[in-house]
Design a protein around this motif. Structure first.
Motif, mmCIF file in Angstrom:
data_model
loop_
_atom_site.group_PDB
_atom_site.id
_atom_site.type_symbol
_atom_site.label_atom_id
_atom_site.label_comp_id
_atom_site.label_asym_id
_atom_site.label_seq_id
_atom_site.Cartn_x
_atom_site.Cartn_y
_atom_site.Cartn_z
ATOM 1 N N LEU A 6 0.495 -0.796 0.303
ATOM 2 C CA LEU A 6 -0.139 -0.120 0.024
ATOM 3 C C LEU A 6 0.994 1.268 0.022
ATOM 4 O O LEU A 6 2.420 1.034 0.868
ATOM 5 N N PRO A 7 0.269 2.412 -0.599
ATOM 6 C CA PRO A 7 1.161 3.369 -0.495
ATOM 7 C C PRO A 7 1.361 4.464 0.808
ATOM 8 O O PRO A 7 0.486 4.110 2.003
ATOM 9 N N SER A 8 2.734 4.697 1.177
ATOM 10 C CA SER A 8 2.566 5.715 1.955
ATOM 11 C C SER A 8 2.085 6.614 1.937
ATOM 12 O O SER A 8 1.176 6.967 1.405
ATOM 13 N N VAL A 43 -8.246 14.208 -14.503
ATOM 14 C CA VAL A 43 -6.950 13.500 -13.583
ATOM 15 C C VAL A 43 -7.516 12.922 -12.420
ATOM 16 O O VAL A 43 -7.516 14.015 -10.847
ATOM 17 N N PRO A 44 -7.982 11.861 -12.686
ATOM 18 C CA PRO A 44 -9.330 11.601 -11.390
ATOM 19 C C PRO A 44 -8.024 10.871 -9.797
ATOM 20 O O PRO A 44 -7.881 10.570 -9.516
ATOM 21 N N GLU A 45 -6.748 10.201 -10.336
ATOM 22 C CA GLU A 45 -5.936 9.998 -9.727
ATOM 23 C C GLU A 45 -4.046 10.397 -10.231
ATOM 24 O O GLU A 45 -3.832 9.968 -11.329
ATOM 25 N N VAL A 46 -3.390 9.931 -8.792
ATOM 26 C CA VAL A 46 -1.618 10.154 -9.660
ATOM 27 C C VAL A 46 -0.965 9.042 -8.319
ATOM 28 O O VAL A 46 -1.339 9.355 -7.573
ATOM 29 N N ARG A 47 -0.528 8.061 -9.012
ATOM 30 C CA ARG A 47 0.263 7.225 -7.829
ATOM 31 C C ARG A 47 1.709 7.518 -7.991
ATOM 32 O O ARG A 47 2.322 7.389 -8.842
ATOM 33 N N MET A 48 2.463 7.863 -6.967
ATOM 34 C CA MET A 48 3.554 8.021 -7.184
ATOM 35 C C MET A 48 4.537 6.961 -6.973
ATOM 36 O O MET A 48 3.457 6.495 -5.693
ATOM 37 N N SER A 49 5.791 6.177 -7.306
ATOM 38 C CA SER A 49 6.903 5.667 -6.945
ATOM 39 C C SER A 49 6.338 6.082 -5.291
ATOM 40 O O SER A 49 6.971 6.928 -4.692
#
Length: 134
Positions: A6-8, A43-49
């Motif tokens: 899961l993303p932090s 832009v509904p979502e941005v997922r960062m590394s």
């Protein structure tokens, strides 16, 4: 998401920051590309590394029209977009953008269609009958 971490909180926070900056930039129609003329992009979502150096940007043009063409145009112009957006986000490194079509709207529509189907309605009616018997 089995196997996926899961993303932090930081990834989520930065993702939202980038999403807002990108949404604002794209609404100004500053990318000179014929495939983007008149395209209203959400832009509904941005997922960062985890290292915050890569941003997976999920977009959807208004009405879902020409989504693949719009994504290709945004990916062609990602260096320009990065240069325009990065001054508006306070990060040590400007993330590299990768644009993708957001298919959650399609998935939600498919689930909604399933829930309205005769089979589901029949099962729900059957459950109601069972509850009345008890």
């Amino acid at each position: 998401m089995s196997g996926e971490k899961l993303p932090s909180q930081r990834q989520l926070r930065v993702g939202e920051l980038v999403r807002h900056a990108l949404s604002s930039f794209l609404s100004r129609d500053e990318v000179m590309d014929d495939d983007l003329v008149g395209a209203f992009i959400t832009v509904p979502e941005v997922r960062m590394s985890p290292d915050l150096k890569l941003a997976k940007v999920y977009i959807m043009p208004l009405g879902g029209k020409n989504a693949e063409t719009v994504v290709a145009a945004l990916n062609r112009n990602k260096k320009f977009i990065r240069g325009q957006v990065s001054p508006h986000i306070d990060l040590k490194y400007a993330p590299d953008f990768r644009f993708f079509v957001d298919d959650t709207f399609d998935e939600a529509g498919r689930i909604d269609e399933l829930l309205r189907s005769d089979r589901v309605a029949r099962d729900l009616d059957h459950d109601d009958d069972d509850e009345q018997d008890h």
